[in-house]
Scaffold this motif. Sequence first.
Motif, short mmCIF file in Angstrom:
data_model
loop_
_atom_site.label_atom_id
_atom_site.label_comp_id
_atom_site.label_asym_id
_atom_site.label_seq_id
_atom_site.Cartn_x
_atom_site.Cartn_y
_atom_site.Cartn_z
N PHE A 4 52.09 28.00 37.38
CA PHE A 4 51.00 27.03 37.45
C PHE A 4 50.89 26.30 36.13
O PHE A 4 51.35 26.76 35.09
N LEU A 5 50.25 25.13 36.15
CA LEU A 5 50.23 24.25 34.99
C LEU A 5 48.85 23.68 34.79
O LEU A 5 48.23 23.20 35.72
N ALA A 6 48.35 23.72 33.56
CA ALA A 6 47.09 23.05 33.22
C ALA A 6 47.39 22.01 32.17
O ALA A 6 47.89 22.33 31.10
N ILE A 7 47.08 20.75 32.45
CA ILE A 7 47.41 19.65 31.54
C ILE A 7 46.13 19.12 30.93
O ILE A 7 45.16 18.84 31.63
N LEU A 8 46.12 18.95 29.63
CA LEU A 8 44.94 18.43 28.93
C LEU A 8 44.88 16.92 29.06
O LEU A 8 45.82 16.22 28.70
N SER A 9 43.80 16.41 29.59
CA SER A 9 43.60 14.96 29.65
C SER A 9 42.76 14.52 28.46
O SER A 9 42.22 15.33 27.73
N GLU A 30 44.08 39.94 44.47
CA GLU A 30 44.37 39.41 45.80
C GLU A 30 44.98 38.02 45.75
O GLU A 30 44.86 37.22 46.68
N GLY A 31 45.65 37.69 44.63
CA GLY A 31 46.35 36.42 44.53
C GLY A 31 45.49 35.23 44.20
O GLY A 31 45.95 34.08 44.27
N ASN A 32 44.22 35.47 43.86
CA ASN A 32 43.34 34.35 43.50
C ASN A 32 43.72 33.77 42.15
O ASN A 32 44.35 34.43 41.32
N MET A 33 43.34 32.52 41.91
CA MET A 33 43.51 31.88 40.61
C MET A 33 42.16 31.77 39.93
O MET A 33 41.19 31.29 40.53
N GLU A 34 42.06 32.18 38.67
CA GLU A 34 40.82 32.11 37.91
C GLU A 34 41.00 31.20 36.71
O GLU A 34 41.97 31.32 35.97
N SER A 70 28.88 28.64 25.62
CA SER A 70 29.49 29.02 24.35
C SER A 70 30.37 30.25 24.54
O SER A 70 30.03 31.16 25.31
N GLY A 71 31.49 30.26 23.85
CA GLY A 71 32.42 31.39 23.98
C GLY A 71 33.36 31.21 25.16
O GLY A 71 33.57 30.10 25.65
N ARG A 72 33.91 32.32 25.65
CA ARG A 72 34.86 32.27 26.75
C ARG A 72 34.17 32.71 28.04
O ARG A 72 33.50 33.74 28.08
N SER A 73 34.33 31.93 29.10
CA SER A 73 33.70 32.27 30.37
C SER A 73 34.56 31.78 31.52
O SER A 73 35.31 30.81 31.40
N LYS A 74 34.44 32.45 32.66
CA LYS A 74 35.14 32.01 33.86
C LYS A 74 34.37 30.87 34.49
O LYS A 74 33.17 30.98 34.75
N VAL A 75 35.03 29.76 34.76
CA VAL A 75 34.35 28.59 35.29
C VAL A 75 34.72 28.29 36.74
O VAL A 75 34.03 27.51 37.41
N ALA A 76 35.80 28.87 37.25
CA ALA A 76 36.18 28.61 38.64
C ALA A 76 37.10 29.70 39.14
O ALA A 76 37.90 30.27 38.38
N THR A 77 36.97 30.02 40.43
CA THR A 77 37.88 30.93 41.13
C THR A 77 38.36 30.25 42.41
O THR A 77 37.54 29.82 43.22
N LEU A 78 39.67 30.12 42.57
CA LEU A 78 40.24 29.54 43.77
C LEU A 78 40.93 30.67 44.55
O LEU A 78 41.84 31.32 44.04
N LYS A 79 40.46 30.90 45.77
CA LYS A 79 40.94 32.03 46.56
C LYS A 79 42.20 31.67 47.32
O LYS A 79 42.37 30.55 47.81
#
Length: 297
Positions: A4-9, A30-34, A70-79
């Motif tokens: 997978f790839l995350a590109i900075l805009s 279970e194969g989810n993406m976080e 602030s800090g590190r946090s989970k912002v999205a989960t794709l199942k």
Amino acid sequence: MRPFLAILSLCLFSQICAAQITMETERGEEGNMEIYATNSTFIPYTILLDYSELTNLTSTGSSAMVVARSGRSKVATLKRTVENQATNMSYTYSFIKGDYSRKSRGETVYLIPLPEGTIATGIRMTHIENRLQPKEENMDYVGVSFRFGLPTEVVAPRKGVVSEISMNKYSDKNNLDFDRGENFIELFHEDGSLTKIMVLSPGSEKVELGQVVFPGDVIAESSGEDYNSGFHVRLANMKPVKDGSTKLKYEMTPMKFFSKEGVSDVAEMQEIVVVHPEEVVTAEMNKKEKKAYEADN
């Protein structure tokens, strides 16, 4: 399976992106993406995720607005949609200061950001496009200006955290209508919005980044002697919103101000006497802050 790839805009408003928000993607159970965000500042940022590829992953749309604390946090989960099948994801992201998701607890009333007893003239500002002689007038709300006769202190109009200070610009021009290099102090509020207080004397700041200020606290000294309109202070309140499917922008929110004459959104030019009533000063304080304020007063 491809990685997978995350590109900075590009970040909006030419801020230093990498130093503020960074993103990471991990494979969860279970194969989810976080998706995780690391926010190196002390105020939240609104992030717009724009998915260019989602393979075997469930999403509510091709883009999503999320908030990085602030800090590190989970912002999205794709199942993962179908078990035992490969998943893949690509996305870009952009971000701006503020929290689009927070709501105000009620109507917010601002102090005029000048000392009590000051006589000022309030006037709604006009969009910069209108100075360029357009075919049609731009009626978008862009804030309020308060003019006054002599140099004075500038105070916080409502409770907030000092989120940005830009006070190192010196002007050698005169008879200005507008200057892109105006000094300003910005406050972040509990409702997720930001208020920018502009036209301040260079180097006169009385506050620090991260400091909590309350209505009436002195934040800087005034300026404006090099403007056609003379001494004045400008204010604009803004909050992140989605602009189309792949962009973020700030939406300007009309402000209501308390004066001796009552509450007004300064829709028309008017002369105003500045007052600092206790109910406005304490409106956004918590119980501990109110107790401390009452003890000092």
